[in-house]
Design a protein around this motif. Structure first.
Motif, PDB file in Angstrom:
ATOM      1  N   THR A  15       9.817 -15.419  10.859  1.00  0.00           N
ATOM      2  CA  THR A  15       8.397 -15.668  11.104  1.00  0.00           C
ATOM      3  C   THR A  15       7.798 -16.490   9.968  1.00  0.00           C
ATOM      4  OG1 THR A  15       8.292 -13.555  12.259  1.00  0.00           O
ATOM      5  CG2 THR A  15       6.198 -14.556  11.597  1.00  0.00           C
ATOM      6  N   PRO A  16       7.219 -17.658  10.275  1.00  0.00           N
ATOM      7  CA  PRO A  16       6.766 -18.553   9.203  1.00  0.00           C
ATOM      8  C   PRO A  16       5.577 -18.033   8.407  1.00  0.00           C
ATOM      9  CG  PRO A  16       7.060 -19.748  11.276  1.00  0.00           C
ATOM     10  CD  PRO A  16       7.127 -18.293  11.602  1.00  0.00           C
ATOM     11  N   GLN A  17       4.695 -17.271   9.042  1.00  0.00           N
ATOM     12  CA  GLN A  17       3.451 -16.912   8.352  1.00  0.00           C
ATOM     13  C   GLN A  17       3.063 -15.469   8.631  1.00  0.00           C
ATOM     14  OE1 GLN A  17       0.164 -19.809   8.195  1.00  0.00           O
ATOM     15  NE2 GLN A  17      -1.181 -18.218   9.012  1.00  0.00           N
ATOM     16  N   LEU A  18       2.655 -14.778   7.576  1.00  0.00           N
ATOM     17  CA  LEU A  18       2.126 -13.426   7.675  1.00  0.00           C
ATOM     18  C   LEU A  18       0.876 -13.337   6.811  1.00  0.00           C
ATOM     19  CD1 LEU A  18       5.422 -11.335   7.246  1.00  0.00           C
ATOM     20  CD2 LEU A  18       4.165 -11.668   9.384  1.00  0.00           C
ATOM     21  N   LYS A  19       0.068 -12.332   7.058  1.00  0.00           N
ATOM     22  CA  LYS A  19      -1.115 -12.072   6.232  1.00  0.00           C
ATOM     23  C   LYS A  19      -0.967 -10.679   5.635  1.00  0.00           C
ATOM     24  CE  LYS A  19      -5.387 -12.980   4.772  1.00  0.00           C
ATOM     25  NZ  LYS A  19      -6.526 -13.110   5.704  1.00  0.00           N
ATOM     26  N   THR A  20      -1.102 -10.594   4.319  1.00  0.00           N
ATOM     27  CA  THR A  20      -1.020  -9.283   3.689  1.00  0.00           C
ATOM     28  C   THR A  20      -2.311  -8.512   3.938  1.00  0.00           C
ATOM     29  OG1 THR A  20      -1.887 -10.021   1.546  1.00  0.00           O
ATOM     30  CG2 THR A  20       0.495 -10.210   1.901  1.00  0.00           C
ATOM     31  N   GLY A  21      -2.230  -7.196   3.796  1.00  0.00           N
ATOM     32  CA  GLY A  21      -3.378  -6.346   4.059  1.00  0.00           C
ATOM     33  C   GLY A  21      -4.290  -6.193   2.856  1.00  0.00           C
ATOM     34  N   ALA A  22      -5.217  -5.249   2.958  1.00  0.00           N
ATOM     35  CA  ALA A  22      -6.255  -5.080   1.939  1.00  0.00           C
ATOM     36  C   ALA A  22      -6.117  -3.775   1.170  1.00  0.00           C
ATOM     37  CB  ALA A  22      -7.630  -5.140   2.601  1.00  0.00           C
ATOM     38  N   ASN A  23      -4.925  -3.144   1.203  1.00  0.00           N
ATOM     39  CA  ASN A  23      -4.815  -1.809   0.627  1.00  0.00           C
ATOM     40  C   ASN A  23      -3.763  -1.657  -0.461  1.00  0.00           C
ATOM     41  OD1 ASN A  23      -6.799  -0.634   2.434  1.00  0.00           O
ATOM     42  ND2 ASN A  23      -5.262  -0.876   4.041  1.00  0.00           N
ATOM     43  N   HIS A  24      -3.036  -2.716  -0.794  1.00  0.00           N
ATOM     44  CA  HIS A  24      -2.034  -2.599  -1.856  1.00  0.00           C
ATOM     45  C   HIS A  24      -2.734  -2.369  -3.194  1.00  0.00           C
ATOM     46  CE1 HIS A  24       1.384  -3.496  -4.477  1.00  0.00           C
ATOM     47  NE2 HIS A  24       2.155  -3.353  -3.407  1.00  0.00           N
ATOM     48  N   PRO A  25      -2.130  -1.584  -4.101  1.00  0.00           N
ATOM     49  CA  PRO A  25      -2.784  -1.338  -5.395  1.00  0.00           C
ATOM     50  C   PRO A  25      -3.005  -2.588  -6.235  1.00  0.00           C
ATOM     51  CG  PRO A  25      -1.045   0.266  -5.011  1.00  0.00           C
ATOM     52  CD  PRO A  25      -0.922  -0.763  -3.931  1.00  0.00           C
ATOM     53  N   PHE A  26      -2.227  -3.632  -6.026  1.00  0.00           N
ATOM     54  CA  PHE A  26      -2.408  -4.844  -6.815  1.00  0.00           C
ATOM     55  C   PHE A  26      -3.274  -5.844  -6.053  1.00  0.00           C
ATOM     56  CE2 PHE A  26       1.624  -3.375  -8.845  1.00  0.00           C
ATOM     57  CZ  PHE A  26       1.064  -3.149 -10.099  1.00  0.00           C
ATOM     58  N   THR A  53      -2.334 -15.224   2.596  1.00  0.00           N
ATOM     59  CA  THR A  53      -1.585 -15.879   3.670  1.00  0.00           C
ATOM     60  C   THR A  53      -0.275 -16.359   3.077  1.00  0.00           C
ATOM     61  OG1 THR A  53      -3.604 -16.567   4.813  1.00  0.00           O
ATOM     62  CG2 THR A  53      -1.574 -17.753   5.341  1.00  0.00           C
ATOM     63  N   ILE A  54       0.823 -15.786   3.548  1.00  0.00           N
ATOM     64  CA  ILE A  54       2.131 -16.056   2.952  1.00  0.00           C
ATOM     65  C   ILE A  54       3.075 -16.647   3.995  1.00  0.00           C
ATOM     66  CG2 ILE A  54       1.844 -14.255   1.216  1.00  0.00           C
ATOM     67  CD1 ILE A  54       3.669 -12.451   2.896  1.00  0.00           C
ATOM     68  N   HIS A  55       4.134 -17.270   3.502  1.00  0.00           N
ATOM     69  CA  HIS A  55       5.119 -17.927   4.373  1.00  0.00           C
ATOM     70  C   HIS A  55       6.526 -17.472   3.974  1.00  0.00           C
ATOM     71  CE1 HIS A  55       1.841 -20.544   5.722  1.00  0.00           C
ATOM     72  NE2 HIS A  55       1.499 -20.621   4.450  1.00  0.00           N
ATOM     73  N   PRO A  56       6.862 -16.216   4.283  1.00  0.00           N
ATOM     74  CA  PRO A  56       8.160 -15.683   3.851  1.00  0.00           C
ATOM     75  C   PRO A  56       9.310 -16.018   4.785  1.00  0.00           C
ATOM     76  CG  PRO A  56       6.902 -13.967   4.915  1.00  0.00           C
ATOM     77  CD  PRO A  56       6.016 -15.192   4.901  1.00  0.00           C
ATOM     78  N   TYR A  57       9.005 -16.420   6.014  1.00  0.00           N
ATOM     79  CA  TYR A  57      10.024 -16.689   7.031  1.00  0.00           C
ATOM     80  C   TYR A  57      10.875 -15.447   7.292  1.00  0.00           C
ATOM     81  CZ  TYR A  57       8.501 -21.498   6.796  1.00  0.00           C
ATOM     82  OH  TYR A  57       7.730 -22.633   6.849  1.00  0.00           O
ATOM     83  N   THR A  58      10.180 -14.349   7.563  1.00  0.00           N
ATOM     84  CA  THR A  58      10.820 -13.107   7.985  1.00  0.00           C
ATOM     85  C   THR A  58       9.817 -12.291   8.782  1.00  0.00           C
ATOM     86  OG1 THR A  58      11.910 -11.064   7.282  1.00  0.00           O
ATOM     87  CG2 THR A  58      10.159 -11.877   5.867  1.00  0.00           C
ATOM     88  N   ASN A  59      10.338 -11.434   9.663  1.00  0.00           N
ATOM     89  CA  ASN A  59       9.494 -10.441  10.329  1.00  0.00           C
ATOM     90  C   ASN A  59       9.847  -9.025   9.881  1.00  0.00           C
ATOM     91  OD1 ASN A  59      11.939 -10.027  11.605  1.00  0.00           O
ATOM     92  ND2 ASN A  59      11.256 -10.689  13.639  1.00  0.00           N
ATOM     93  N   LEU A  60      10.855  -8.896   9.008  1.00  0.00           N
ATOM     94  CA  LEU A  60      11.340  -7.618   8.479  1.00  0.00           C
ATOM     95  C   LEU A  60      11.871  -6.690   9.571  1.00  0.00           C
ATOM     96  CD1 LEU A  60       8.762  -6.780   5.645  1.00  0.00           C
ATOM     97  CD2 LEU A  60      10.919  -8.025   5.494  1.00  0.00           C
ATOM     98  N   MET A  61      12.082  -7.221  10.765  1.00  0.00           N
ATOM     99  CA  MET A  61      12.635  -6.424  11.857  1.00  0.00           C
ATOM    100  C   MET A  61      14.166  -6.485  11.845  1.00  0.00           C
ATOM    101  SD  MET A  61      10.152  -5.012  13.654  1.00  0.00           S
ATOM    102  CE  MET A  61       9.225  -4.732  12.142  1.00  0.00           C
ATOM    103  N   LEU A  62      14.777  -5.512  12.518  1.00  0.00           N
ATOM    104  CA  LEU A  62      16.220  -5.494  12.720  1.00  0.00           C
ATOM    105  C   LEU A  62      16.568  -6.292  13.971  1.00  0.00           C
ATOM    106  CD1 LEU A  62      16.874  -1.677  12.184  1.00  0.00           C
ATOM    107  CD2 LEU A  62      17.348  -3.502  10.529  1.00  0.00           C
ATOM    108  N   HIS A  63      17.652  -7.069  13.884  1.00  0.00           N
ATOM    109  CA  HIS A  63      18.133  -7.834  15.036  1.00  0.00           C
ATOM    110  C   HIS A  63      19.647  -7.682  15.136  1.00  0.00           C
ATOM    111  CE1 HIS A  63      14.328  -9.943  15.846  1.00  0.00           C
ATOM    112  NE2 HIS A  63      14.177  -9.953  14.531  1.00  0.00           N
TER     113      HIS A  63
END
Length: 754
Positions: free
Chosen positions: A638-649, A656-666
């Motif tokens: 997955t080219p683009q994801l948006k991080t949430g608002a609850n991480h401590p940092f 808006t990040i571009h990790p190229y992953t969905n972190l799912m199992l395939h």
């Protein structure tokens, strides 16, 4: 309420003088600064250092509120409910930017010491002979204590005033003679460094000396700038969007031989060169013509959002994975370096992997290595924060991990009777069993593409000195960049990418793995590891300490956990790694930045050798990105994801990040299957690995010949890695292989730019 300096004596009001008039007065204000903004120091001391506040006082992250279980709404995901990693309302460890009531924008930017300048290579700019890298990205000795700091930038331009206040904020102890260099000179005779403004942080409470303490009020060590020194005309007011290069140079109080009084280490440094954009904040940057002048990188290149690492011009691409997030805060910079120290510490003698005879040993961690282990430091499996060493036939795979399970195990959770949950290949005791694992040989096949090009594939065959486990999985250590950003993505965002029944009929499913928190027993979404078996960086760090080093922590409290003993965490005995240390380690991993995509040509001056990592073809990369999408590779990557608002940092929130992953199992097909099931991950199922940083591996690993891809490192090239894709990835692989050779090369160029 807005804070203002109460008198002219409490600030440096630096309205830009006419070019030939008042510049000498500015330079006269500097104390002991060189013309280029500071000097590195390599002094050493045999004296036992005194512990600093940074190394003794816990720098803990505020505890998050308890998260309530959330029902899983999609059938077929293997769980009925989960607990979010971070609850709504989790407090931030440090606020890094806020707006005051009148519109003033306040940014807190963290800095660490460096040895040289950002554009300074091993040789002068126009010398055709490459003599090696610069020393901007490396870490000076003693970097982990008493040497981090920051700038508090109060930008009043959004409030309608052309005024920017920059205050020096010291994390620990005292800085002296610390200067601020700003506004890079556009003189054609200026190359590696050169600044229009060089000024000290004069403190009225210290007789206007450049002396600033960790306890100093912000207005005591403050520089005020009221006009844009980049503008052609002196006195031009700031406007939103203007940029200021900032390069502070920290100095510590020292003895006559330049040893820091506080701990005996070095005392004179350069620091990171950051770019501040008026009305916006700190920005990742790259160099444009004619002299690699600093401009903000476009959003499309910011793979890690505002946490992305700027382009590097000191020819140190091998160190790019080790850099902190570009938007890091001041206190978080201290957390970063403290955690990095532990990552580089030997659990045999406490020595640092870098300059072990100069950096003070972390003696509290000496003699903590477990009776069985794979390596003695975290960094030994992730050299330069990269991947495992190449698995050559006959060599022990001690930088990789071999997960194991008993014959009776159906979900990978029954430990092997000999090894436990993984093979610890080395032992401290003389005469202990040799459990080393190696590649015995490679089974080789040839795959022929539609246009006749051939790709040789190799599959490893393993040799065990001990008993061969009934179920096992060999996995290389991945690069450790951008992990905090992946941890910051909300579960709902990731679960929306799951398609367990292939509802859209594209042949790609994607299911989550679920991980149990060993400290609480709660179920979280799996994110880390080749099969997404770990929920958080704390969980992942604790597992690596236990399995690879034989070191206990609050995550896994006894060595019995490595053997899979029930209730192994019931112990109340002290662990090798304390709560403070596991927080520091996970904080370091969280705050590592992601290299920006190298898809732009940099503005090198005519006649200057272009560094290999920046010798790119933007048109080819753009073409490759289009073809990557057309082959539907982005269905999993997955080219683009948006991080949430609850991480401590705060640095990781709402990016808006571009990790190229969905972190799912395939399911990747039988050719990539091992024999181990891990939770929801059957032997042929693998988490989609992020692609960011993949193009930097050849620099980090010391050459393309030292890079390996896929979970077990079997693939020597990206072409091989793609050719191994089967199962749910078959259609995308076939589309890629059906492209013309030129188009396949474009896709590879795109991947190499990430």
């Amino acid at each position: 309420m807005k804070t203002r300096a109460s008198s002219a004596g409490r600030e440096r009001n630096l309205a830009r003088p006419p070019p030939a008039a008042a510049l000498p007065a500015l330079f006269a204000a500097m104390l002991s600064l060189t013309a280029c903004g500071g000097a590195a120091d390599s002094s050493t001391s045999d004296a036992s250092p005194q512990p600093s506040p940074a190394s003794t006082a816990p720098s803990t992250v505020a505890a998050a509120p308890e998260a309530a279980p959330v029902p899983v709404p999609i059938p077929g995901l293997g769980a009925t409910e989960y607990v979010p990693l971070y609850a709504v309302g989790t407090p931030v460890a440090e606020q890094i930017q806020y707006t005051e009531a009148d519109g003033t924008l306040v940014t807190l930017a963290g800095f660490r010491p460096t040895n040289r300048h950002a554009r300074e290579r091993g040789e002068p700019w126009f010398d055709p002979v490459d003599v090696g890298p610069g020393r901007y990205f490396d870490f000076p000795t003693w970097y982990f204590q008493n040497r981090t700091f920051g700038l508090m930038i109060r930008d009043q331009v959004p409030a309608g005033r052309s005024r920017i206040e920059i205050s020096l904020r010291v994390n620990d102890g005292t800085f002296i003679n610390t200067g601020l260099s700003a506004f890079r000179r556009d003189d054609p005779n200026v190359g590696e460094y050169g600044w229009k403004m060089n000024v000290g942080f004069q403190n009225p409470k210290e007789g206007n000396k450049n002396t600033c303490h960790a306890t100093s009020a912000r207005e005591d060590c403050m520089v005020v700038i009221t006009d844009n020194w980049r503008a052609p005309k002196p006195g031009t007011p700031f406007k939103p969007g203007d940029v200021i290069e900032l390069a502070p140079a920290p100095f510590l109080p020292h003895t006559a031989d330049n040893k820091a009084i506080i701990d005996g280490g070095g005392s004179r440094y350069y620091s990171f060169e950051n770019l501040y954009q008026v009305g916006v904040g700190i920005r990742a940057w790259y160099g444009v013509a004619p002299l690699l002048d600093s401009v903000p990188l476009p959003a499309s290149t910011l793979l890690g959002g505002e946490a992305s690492v700027s382009y590097n011009y000191s020819e140190e691409p091998h160190r790019v994975f080790q850099q902190m997030a570009n938007n890091i805060g001041i206190a978080d910079t201290r957390r970063f370096v403290e955690g990095r120290r532990l990552f580089h510490t030997s659990f045999v003698d406490g020595k640092h992997s870098e300059s072990p005879d100069i950096n003070p040993a972390f003696t509290q961690h000496a003699n903590q290595l477990g009776p069985r282990y794979n390596n003695t430091r975290c960094i030994e499996c992730h050299a330069l924060n990269g991947r495992s060493k190449v698995p050559t036939p006959g060599s022990t795979l001690d930088t990789m991990t071999i997960e194991t399970a008993a014959a009776s195990s159906t979900a990978g959770n029954t430990p092997d009777p000999t090894y436990g949950i993984n093979v610890q290949q080395r032992a401290q005791a003389v005469g202990a069993p040799d459990y080393s694992v190696s590649v015995k040989s490679y089974e080789k096949t040839v795959r022929t593409l539609p246009d006749g090009e051939t790709v040789e594939l190799q599959k490893p065959v393993y040799a065990f000195k001990g008993p061969v486990p009934a179920h096992y999985s060999v996995r290389q250590a991945p690069q450790v960049v951008g992990l905090g950003l992946l941890e910051a993505v909300d579960e709902s965002t990731l679960l929306a990418l799951a398609d367990p029944t292939d509802a859209n009929g594209d042949g790609v499913k994607g299911v989550p793995n679920w991980a149990y928190n060993p400290e609480t027993g709660k179920q979280h979404l799996g994110r880390f590891g080749w099969k997404a078996g770990k929920a958080s960086l704390r969980h992942q760090s604790g597992a690596a300490l236990l399995k690879d080093l034989g070191v206990t922590s609050p995550v896994y409290k006894t060595l019995d956990c490595q053997k899979g003993v029930a209730n192994c965490n019931a112990s109340t005995a002290a662990t090798s790694i304390s709560e403070t240390e596991i927080e520091r380690l996970s904080s370091y991993l969280s705050l590592l930045g992601v290299p920006a995509q190298r898809s732009l040509r940099s503005g090198y001056p005519d006649g200057m050798r272009v560094a290999p990592e920046h010798d790119v073809d933007p048109a080819q990369i753009s073409r490759g990105a289009t073809l990557f999408a057309q082959a539907r590779c982005g269905t999993c990557h997955t080219p683009q994801l948006k991080t949430g608002a609850n991480h401590p940092f705060a640095e990781l929130r709402n990016q808006t990040i571009h990790p190229y992953t969905n972190l799912m199992l395939h399911d990747m097909g039988p050719e990539l299957a091992d024999t181990l099931t891990e939770g929801q991950a059957a032997p042929g199922m693998w988490r989609t690995p992020p692609l960011w940083g993949i193009g930097s591996l050849k620099y980090v690993q010391g050459g393309a010949q030292n890079v390996r891809y896929l979970h077990d490192g079997r693939a020597r090239t990206l072409m091989e890695a793609i050719a191994w894709h089967g199962g749910e990835a078959t259609n995308s692989r076939d589309k890629f292989e059906a492209l013309s050779k030129a188009d396949r090369t474009a896709v590879l160029a795109f991947l190499e730019s990430l």
